[in-house]
Design a protein around this motif. Structure first.
Motif, PDB file in Angstrom:
ATOM      1  N   GLY A   1      66.072  -1.498  36.638  1.00 33.30           N
ATOM      2  CA  GLY A   1      65.698  -2.354  35.903  1.00 33.30           C
ATOM      3  C   GLY A   1      66.304  -2.617  34.452  1.00 33.30           C
TER       4      GLY A   1
ATOM      5  N   GLU B   1      68.411  -5.023  31.698  1.00 30.32           N
ATOM      6  CA  GLU B   1      69.582  -6.110  31.775  1.00 30.32           C
ATOM      7  C   GLU B   1      70.694  -5.228  31.922  1.00 30.32           C
TER       8      GLU B   1
ATOM      9  N   GLY C   1      68.127  -4.818  36.528  1.00 25.87           N
ATOM     10  CA  GLY C   1      66.834  -5.351  37.067  1.00 25.87           C
ATOM     11  C   GLY C   1      67.038  -6.851  37.389  1.00 25.87           C
TER      12      GLY C   1
ATOM     13  N   ALA D   1      55.794  -6.378  33.575  1.00 26.32           N
ATOM     14  CA  ALA D   1      54.776  -6.500  34.433  1.00 26.32           C
ATOM     15  C   ALA D   1      54.203  -8.218  34.654  1.00 26.32           C
TER      16      ALA D   1
ATOM     17  N   ASP E   1      64.641  -0.642  26.927  1.00 26.44           N
ATOM     18  CA  ASP E   1      65.327  -1.340  25.871  1.00 26.44           C
ATOM     19  C   ASP E   1      64.940  -0.584  24.550  1.00 26.44           C
TER      20      ASP E   1
ATOM     21  N   ARG F   1      55.474  -5.396  16.857  1.00 31.56           N
ATOM     22  CA  ARG F   1      56.481  -6.152  17.861  1.00 31.56           C
ATOM     23  C   ARG F   1      56.219  -7.529  17.808  1.00 31.56           C
TER      24      ARG F   1
ATOM     25  N   ARG G   1      55.984 -13.281  21.616  1.00 31.85           N
ATOM     26  CA  ARG G   1      54.956 -12.536  22.379  1.00 31.85           C
ATOM     27  C   ARG G   1      53.526 -13.058  21.919  1.00 31.85           C
TER      28      ARG G   1
HETATM   29  N1  UDP Z   1      63.581  -7.227  33.435  1.00 29.33           N
HETATM   30  C1  UDP Z   1      64.363  -6.985  34.440  1.00 29.33           C
HETATM   31  N2  UDP Z   1      64.237  -7.912  35.415  1.00 29.33           N
HETATM   32  C2  UDP Z   1      63.638  -9.320  35.512  1.00 29.33           C
HETATM   33  C3  UDP Z   1      62.730  -9.493  34.464  1.00 29.33           C
HETATM   34  C4  UDP Z   1      62.583  -8.582  33.246  1.00 29.33           C
HETATM   35  O1  UDP Z   1      64.905  -5.866  34.557  1.00 29.33           O
HETATM   36  O2  UDP Z   1      63.706  -9.857  36.379  1.00 29.33           O
HETATM   37  C5  UDP Z   1      63.365  -6.260  32.426  1.00 29.33           C
HETATM   38  C6  UDP Z   1      63.762  -6.815  30.978  1.00 29.33           C
HETATM   39  O3  UDP Z   1      65.110  -6.787  30.560  1.00 29.33           O
HETATM   40  C7  UDP Z   1      63.105  -5.717  30.090  1.00 29.33           C
HETATM   41  C8  UDP Z   1      61.812  -5.590  30.934  1.00 29.33           C
HETATM   42  O4  UDP Z   1      62.126  -5.942  32.174  1.00 29.33           O
HETATM   43  O5  UDP Z   1      63.820  -4.625  29.924  1.00 29.33           O
HETATM   44  C9  UDP Z   1      60.646  -6.130  30.708  1.00 29.33           C
HETATM   45  O6  UDP Z   1      60.169  -5.815  29.410  1.00 29.33           O
HETATM   46  P1  UDP Z   1      58.589  -6.497  28.537  1.00 29.33           P
HETATM   47  O7  UDP Z   1      58.911  -6.230  27.121  1.00 29.33           O
HETATM   48  O8  UDP Z   1      58.632  -7.841  29.213  1.00 29.33           O
HETATM   49  O9  UDP Z   1      57.750  -5.398  29.367  1.00 29.33           O
HETATM   50  P2  UDP Z   1      56.516  -4.806  28.698  1.00 29.33           P
HETATM   51  O10 UDP Z   1      56.760  -3.599  28.038  1.00 29.33           O
HETATM   52  O11 UDP Z   1      55.981  -5.678  27.669  1.00 29.33           O
HETATM   53  O12 UDP Z   1      55.688  -4.966  29.938  1.00 29.33           O
END
Ligand code: UDP
Length: 251
Positions: A111, A113, A139, A167, A194, A217, A224
């Motif tokens: 997962g 970028e 991802g 999620a 990240d 955040r 957000r």
């Molecule tokens: N992401 C990914 N593939 C996708 C959509 C999202 O790898 O198709 C990754 C995105 O790069 C980020 C993570 O999923 O690193 C989602 O982070 P977010 O902050 O939305 O997650 P949270 O911690 O709020 O659930």
């Protein structure tokens, strides 16, 4: 037997970070590559589960669900119940990394970028020289690439597969592939890489301690706001559904 607290039907384990680590180890030892699922519900999860039955049912099938956000802690308080502590996603992630460093459990990072999972591995290896990260993949894959990713994971057979697709995508992905994945444990990780890769900075510790990390955040990523607007509706729903005979709100 699991000690869970139900918030709007979503069962979350009343465990400390240490206990979550122990349970993860036990799952690794007992799983025999049967892909036990570990999730980290927050308010967005719980609210999304109210309108998406598939997601609701997936959350029910976890082997461990850790209390990820301050909203979950407050939701329990509103029902007169107490989680021993909040376990932010990154804190659970680090616990498993520590265990891997001490005991050699193997880890695959899926997962984020392109470049982020790799940078996460690099950064973690500087802090935890014996951590056993045996593979990674970004991802953003199509169906064909997905087959290759799963076949790579299955060749490596990691103890723990971290999945960071956001999620509910990551939980649905784990659930969909759980019967083909040869891993002991698979767990959703949201944006943890990240932070680990240094792409996003976490809130200072004092802000985390007072439970205001969500606000920090929000200030850095104003888009957000839409996701956080569910919070008041969530609190009303929990209050409305709570068993009024038990305890009172005293956070
Ligand atoms: N992401 C990914 N593939 C996708 C959509 C999202 O790898 O198709 C990754 C995105 O790069 C980020 C993570 O999923 O690193 C989602 O982070 P977010 O902050 O939305 O997650 P949270 O911690 O709020 O659930």
């Amino acid at each position: 037997m699991r000690n869970t607290i139900s918030i709007l039907g979503v069962q979350i384990d009343a465990v400390t970070r240490e206990e979550a680590g122990k349970i993860t180890e036990n799952l690794i030892k007992q799983s025999n590559k049967s892909c036990k699922m570990i999730f980290a519900p927050n308010v967005e999860f719980i609210m999304y589960a109210q309108k998406d039955k598939e997601f609701f049912d997936i959350l029910k099938q976890s082997s461990l669900s850790t209390p990820d956000s301050i909203g979950v802690i407050i939701g329990a308080k509103l029902q007169g119940k107490t989680f021993p502590e909040r376990i932010p996603g990154q804190s659970y992630f680090r616990k498993v990394i520590e265990l891997s460093n001490e005991k050699g459990y193997s880890i695959y990072l899926l997962g984020g970028e392109p470049g982020i999972a790799e940078k996460t591995k690099e950064n973690l290896e500087k802090i935890f020289p014996n951590v056993n990260i045996i593979g990674y993949h970004h991802g953003y894959f199509n169906e064909n690439e997905e087959k290759e990713v799963i076949s790579e994971i299955n060749k490596l057979k990691p103890n723990v597969l971290f999945v960071a697709l956001g999620a509910p995508k990551q939980e649905k992905w784990i659930y969909k592939h759980r019967n083909e994945l040869k891993v002991d444990v698979a767990t959703g990780q949201g944006g943890t890489y990240d932070y680990e890769a240094g792409k996003i900075k976490r809130a200072p510790v004092w802000i985390q301690k007072i439970g205001m990390e969500w606000f920090w955040r929000l200030c850095r990523e104003p888009k957000r706001i839409k996701r956080q607007l569910v919070l008041p509706i969530y609190l009303i729903k929990v209050l409305f559904k709570k068993d009024k005979t038990k305890g009172k709100f005293d956070i």
